[in-house]
Design an enzyme around this catalytic site. Structure first.
Site, mmCIF file in Angstrom:
data_model
loop_
_atom_site.group_PDB
_atom_site.id
_atom_site.type_symbol
_atom_site.label_atom_id
_atom_site.label_comp_id
_atom_site.label_asym_id
_atom_site.label_seq_id
_atom_site.Cartn_x
_atom_site.Cartn_y
_atom_site.Cartn_z
ATOM 1 N N HIS A 247 174.935 58.085 10.205
ATOM 2 C CA HIS A 247 174.656 59.258 9.361
ATOM 3 C C HIS A 247 175.485 59.218 8.070
ATOM 4 O O HIS A 247 175.931 60.267 7.582
ATOM 5 C CB HIS A 247 174.938 60.566 10.111
ATOM 6 C CG HIS A 247 174.081 60.774 11.315
ATOM 7 N ND1 HIS A 247 172.909 61.485 11.286
ATOM 8 C CD2 HIS A 247 174.208 60.340 12.601
ATOM 9 C CE1 HIS A 247 172.366 61.506 12.499
ATOM 10 N NE2 HIS A 247 173.134 60.801 13.307
ATOM 11 N N ASN B 14 169.068 66.485 15.502
ATOM 12 C CA ASN B 14 168.238 65.508 14.795
ATOM 13 C C ASN B 14 166.851 66.077 14.565
ATOM 14 O O ASN B 14 166.511 67.135 15.109
ATOM 15 C CB ASN B 14 168.100 64.225 15.627
ATOM 16 C CG ASN B 14 169.336 63.329 15.538
ATOM 17 O OD1 ASN B 14 170.125 63.442 14.612
ATOM 18 N ND2 ASN B 14 169.484 62.453 16.516
ATOM 19 N N HIS C 128 180.982 68.750 14.892
ATOM 20 C CA HIS C 128 181.406 68.402 16.243
ATOM 21 C C HIS C 128 180.612 69.247 17.242
ATOM 22 O O HIS C 128 180.723 70.485 17.215
ATOM 23 C CB HIS C 128 182.909 68.693 16.380
ATOM 24 C CG HIS C 128 183.490 68.283 17.692
ATOM 25 N ND1 HIS C 128 182.775 67.637 18.671
ATOM 26 C CD2 HIS C 128 184.735 68.425 18.187
ATOM 27 C CE1 HIS C 128 183.542 67.410 19.709
ATOM 28 N NE2 HIS C 128 184.746 67.881 19.455
HETATM 29 FE FE1 HDE Z 1 175.914 61.646 16.590
HETATM 30 N N1 HDE Z 1 177.595 60.941 15.693
HETATM 31 N N2 HDE Z 1 176.367 60.603 18.232
HETATM 32 N N3 HDE Z 1 174.155 62.197 17.446
HETATM 33 N N4 HDE Z 1 175.412 62.635 14.950
HETATM 34 C C1 HDE Z 1 177.966 61.189 14.439
HETATM 35 O O1 HDE Z 1 180.137 61.793 13.830
HETATM 36 C C2 HDE Z 1 177.573 60.100 18.530
HETATM 37 C C3 HDE Z 1 173.718 61.865 18.687
HETATM 38 C C4 HDE Z 1 174.372 63.492 14.796
HETATM 39 O O2 HDE Z 1 176.104 65.241 8.945
HETATM 40 C C5 HDE Z 1 179.344 60.682 14.142
HETATM 41 O O3 HDE Z 1 180.994 62.824 12.016
HETATM 42 C C6 HDE Z 1 177.596 59.609 19.883
HETATM 43 C C7 HDE Z 1 172.631 62.704 19.095
HETATM 44 C C8 HDE Z 1 174.328 63.989 13.438
HETATM 45 O O4 HDE Z 1 178.199 64.781 9.368
HETATM 46 C C9 HDE Z 1 179.799 60.091 15.476
HETATM 47 C C10 HDE Z 1 176.341 59.814 20.377
HETATM 48 C C11 HDE Z 1 172.421 63.552 18.056
HETATM 49 C C12 HDE Z 1 175.420 63.401 12.807
HETATM 50 C C13 HDE Z 1 178.621 60.350 16.348
HETATM 51 C C14 HDE Z 1 175.573 60.444 19.339
HETATM 52 C C15 HDE Z 1 173.368 63.212 17.024
HETATM 53 C C16 HDE Z 1 176.079 62.569 13.782
HETATM 54 C C17 HDE Z 1 179.446 59.801 12.936
HETATM 55 C C18 HDE Z 1 175.789 59.456 21.730
HETATM 56 C C19 HDE Z 1 171.362 64.645 17.947
HETATM 57 C C20 HDE Z 1 175.837 63.579 11.368
HETATM 58 C C21 HDE Z 1 180.054 60.664 11.847
HETATM 59 C C22 HDE Z 1 176.555 59.895 22.788
HETATM 60 C C23 HDE Z 1 171.522 65.667 18.935
HETATM 61 C C24 HDE Z 1 176.710 64.775 11.162
HETATM 62 C C25 HDE Z 1 180.438 61.875 12.500
HETATM 63 C C26 HDE Z 1 177.030 64.942 9.701
HETATM 64 C C27 HDE Z 1 177.243 61.859 13.527
HETATM 65 C C28 HDE Z 1 178.630 60.030 17.660
HETATM 66 C C29 HDE Z 1 174.197 60.767 19.494
HETATM 67 C C30 HDE Z 1 173.391 63.904 15.770
HETATM 68 C C31 HDE Z 1 180.236 58.650 15.464
HETATM 69 C C32 HDE Z 1 178.777 58.978 20.566
HETATM 70 C C33 HDE Z 1 171.896 62.661 20.443
HETATM 71 C C34 HDE Z 1 173.320 64.940 12.847
HETATM 72 O O5 HDE Z 1 180.908 60.779 15.976
#
Ligand code: HDE
Length: 731
Positions: free
Chosen positions: A83, A157, A348
């Site tokens: 992202h 998402n 978060h």
């Molecule tokens: Fe994320 N995801 N994600 N994700 N995600 C990040 O956090 C992660 C997942 C989502 O505009 C990171 O700050 C793991 C699902 C959005 O700043 C990180 C898993 C969904 C955004 C991270 C998922 C999301 C992130 C990278 C699986 C929809 C952007 C930067 C367990 C429900 C937020 C950050 C923004 C961002 C981890 C799966 C949505 C690495 C470990 C499912 C919208 O922490």
């Protein structure tokens, strides 16, 4: 020890202006101000460094030069690992009524008089910060609600399910989809061997892959896409009763997508397409609006479905649990500073408020660790929560101590709990004073590295998705698979993925196979296709509630017909019909659409009756891909000039190919023929008639201008005219 501070805390209230007021103290407006150093010293010359003689070496003592350069050298922080590319906007959320009180005590969802300030960040997942907006990808839809009880983050998402079931697979997923480690290619694309290698070996990804191959993954606008919380969360009411909940955002102007050819071209011509669209809409006062809805499942019904509510590769079909509208979010202000706000905002999923809790979804559980951890990497300090955009609007008091960039200046001596020195402050909040109490859930089991059997069905909902699409949506999905898998060099990977698709639907697999140079493998058994479960075991429907189709997942079946904010190109050269343009422009404006005059070059164009029109965009700087519809007004000379120019002809035929509305009158009809607009009956002899056929609107010389404008607007409201897709011309 309790302190008599309760009254002050209780009377605390938030409204949409409070975040803005809070940000105000951090805003700097350089208007009418002298430039200074960081220390406030006024600068009187910034164009030359301090030297020993005007041709001599720069002196170390030049503190202004050193400070200026040091700032530049340190101006970036690590981009998000996923992202990375995003666009943000401020706004507010307001519930319609208090009816959710029966299910949740979250005040921002149940008090219709409160406008809770929000900051939303939309994003692509795979590409770097500088990558193009219109790539095929999932879009992030993260909302920070600055509530009176603390920040609540709904980090979702635009697709309701996910690739994997357990967070421990996330690093593998991300590695596989990111550019390959040796070549750092391709940028912002899943169309390569490592991604399809991984996903073909992970049948659980199949449902999500169907969504990613669908038009959902190339939204027309951030303002025109849905958002989903994905996981099942929990609502908790005042009595402590829990209810399972899924969150949904729906845009009030409908959910729409680009076509793939258009998306790819936009990536070159305007890589900022979605960001610009969001920014301009807000600047123009066309505030994006999203309705928040929930699906509620009583705890007693947890096991009544044919899938597990804790499995993030499954959705709850809306036919089984209908959406219940809660309130509306309006985005009404662009950020003042991209870095300070959009880049520094830190979401978060564990930022919760009383009334909302998590479940044991193993994907969600893993996210609860990752998001804090990743911010530490980005900010190099746990004090990122004190950055203005991340700061709650309610009071924050705790004993968290020092560290890089501590902003607030804590008073008092006791930085530990319990203490007597500071009267036991800050104190613990009882539940009735907003203290967060985790929902009590009985959990027992052996310590085991395993997955629940209830997560085993990887195909039923993928099949359900395929069955629920309209024919054009299916066609697009198959073409997307041709593109994505067509880029995979390793044939064995293509074959293995095809075997997974076969389990979704044999016809679908055959359609994909026809475009990627592989046969549908015979038998589809383990020996011939690889190491995964057989069809029976992985596709069985269990005995719970299920549906074989779900119309709710189809964008086409749920289309909201609106011309609001749609962009219309009006192609003119000298000699166009002025009155006709005025009439159509008026009708477009009344429908909320926007028009721009497009011509070969910038400057003024002269109409056949002597009026001048200023050109908004030239063919050099724009293209049909930047509009939703095209209108070519009559005017013999204007049309003749366009007929001689490839640019205008290309503009029209490309818009036609992308199934957009095309309208013209009089001499323009011949121009359409020249631009290869085919499969439409353009040869109407009756000059009084307005023809509307598959999104092509033509009017004879004596036709009624109002009827023409009305039919034009009606056609734009339909977004795209897929029924003519199969008769398209090459563009
Ligand atoms: Fe994320 N995801 N994600 N994700 N995600 C990040 O956090 C992660 C997942 C989502 O505009 C990171 O700050 C793991 C699902 C959005 O700043 C990180 C898993 C969904 C955004 C991270 C998922 C999301 C992130 C990278 C699986 C929809 C952007 C930067 C367990 C429900 C937020 C950050 C923004 C961002 C981890 C799966 C949505 C690495 C470990 C499912 C919208 O922490």
């Amino acid at each position: 020890m309790e302190k008599n501070d309760n009254k002050k805390e209780k009377s605390f209230r938030v409204d949409e202006n409070s975040k803005d007021k809070q940000l105000e103290q951090f805003r700097e407006d350089p208007k009418d101000q002298y430039m200074t150093t960081d220390q406030g010293l006024r600068i009187n010359h910034t164009d030359d460094s301090l030297k020993a003689g005007s041709r001599g070496p720069t002196l170390m003592e030049d503190f202004h030069f050193r400070e200026k350069m040091t700032h530049l050298d340190h101006e970036s922080i690590p981009e998000r690992v996923v992202h990375a590319r995003g666009s943000g906007a401020h706004g507010f959320f307001q519930p319609y009524d208090d009816s959710l009180k029966a299910f949740t005590k979250a005040k921002f969802l149940t008090n219709p008089n409160t406008k809770t300030p929000v900051f939303v960040r939309f994003s692509t997942v795979v590409g770097s910060r500088g990558s193009a907006d219109t790539v095929r990808d999932v879009r992030g839809f993260a909302t920070k609600f600055y509530t009176e009880e603390g920040n609540y983050d709904l980090v979702g998402n635009n697709i309701p399910v996910f690739f994997i079931q357990d967070a421990i697979k996330f690093p593998d997923l991300v590695h596989s989809i990111k550019p390959e480690p040796d070549s750092e290619m391709p940028q912002a694309s899943a169309a390569h061997d490592t991604f399809w290698d991984f996903s073909s070996l992970m049948p659980e990804s199949t449902h999500m892959l169907m969504w990613v191959l669908s038009d959902r993954a190339i939204p027309r606008s951030f303002r025109m896409m849905q958002g989903f919380g994905v996981h099942t969360f929990r609502f908790i009411n005042e009595a402590g009763k829990a209810t399972f909940v899924k969150f949904h955002w729906r845009p009030t102007i409908g959910t729409h997508s680009l076509v793939w050819d258009e998306a790819q071209k936009l990536g070159g011509k305007d890589p900022d397409w979605l960001r610009r669209d969001l920014w301009e809409a807000i600047e123009q006062g066309n505030y994006p609006e999203f309705e928040l809805s929930v699906q509620l499942v009583p705890e007693e019904d947890e096991f009544k479905f044919d899938f597990d509510l804790l499995d993030a590769t499954k959705l709850i079909p809306e036919e089984l649990v209908p959406l219940r509208p809660v309130g509306k979010m309006t985005l009404n202000r662009n950020p003042d500073n991209f870095f300070a706000e959009t880049e520094q905002v830190a979401f978060h999923p564990g930022n919760l408020v009383p009334g909302i809790d998590v479940t044991n979804d193993p994907l969600l559980q893993g996210r609860l660790f990752s998001y804090l951890d990743t911010q530490l990497n980005r900010f190099n300090s746990s004090n990122f929560t004190e950055v203005p955009i991340n700061r709650p609007v309610c009071p924050v008091h705790n004993h968290h101590g020092a560290g890089f960039m501590k902003m607030t200046i804590g008073k008092g001596k006791a930085n530990y709990w319990p203490n007597s020195i500071d009267n036991g402050c800050p104190m613990m909040a009882p539940e009735n004073m907003g203290g967060y109490v985790h929902h009590q859930e009985k959990v027992e089991g052996h310590k085991i590295r395993a997955r629940s059997e209830s997560f085993n069905d990887h195909y039923s909902q993928a099949t359900q998705f395929w069955n629920s699409l309209t024919e054009p949506e299916k066609d697009h999905l198959v073409s997307a698979a041709h593109f994505e898998l067509g880029k995979v060099k390793n044939k064995a990977i293509r074959e293995r993925q095809l075997a997974n698709f076969y389990k979704v639907d044999p016809t679908f697999a055959a359609l994909v196979a026809a475009g990627i140079g592989v046969e549908v493998p015979k038998g589809m058994d383990v020996e011939s296709t690889g190491n995964y479960e057989d069809n029976e075991a992985s596709h069985k429907m269990k005995k719970g509630k299920s549906v074989s189709t779900s119309d709710a997942v189809s964008m086409e079946k749920n289309k909201i017909e609106s011309a609001k904010t749609r962009r219309v190109a009006i192609l003119v050269e000298n000699g166009f019909e002025y009155n006709e343009v005025m009439q159509v422009q008026e009708a477009l404006k009344a429908a909320g659409a926007q028009s721009e005059i497009v011509s070969m070059l910038l400057g003024k164009r002269l109409s056949s009756s002597g009026q001048e029109l200023e050109v908004d965009k030239s063919h050099v700087t724009t293209g049909s891909i930047m509009y939703d519809a095209v209108y070519i007004p009559d005017g013999e000379n204007s049309i003749r000039a366009m007929a001689m120019k490839g640019d205008a002809l290309h503009f029209i035929s490309e818009a036609f190919k992308h199934c957009k509305t095309v309208a013209t009158s009089g001499h323009g009809i011949a121009l359409l023929q020249k631009a290869f607009v085919v499969g439409i009956d353009l040869a109407e002899k009756d000059s009084r008639k307005v023809m509307s056929h598959k999104g092509v609107i033509t009017a004879g010389n004596d036709a009624d201008a109002e009827e023409f404008a009305t039919k034009f607007v009606e056609a734009i409201q339909k977004h795209r005219h897929w029924d003519r897709e199969k008769t398209m011309t090459p563009a």
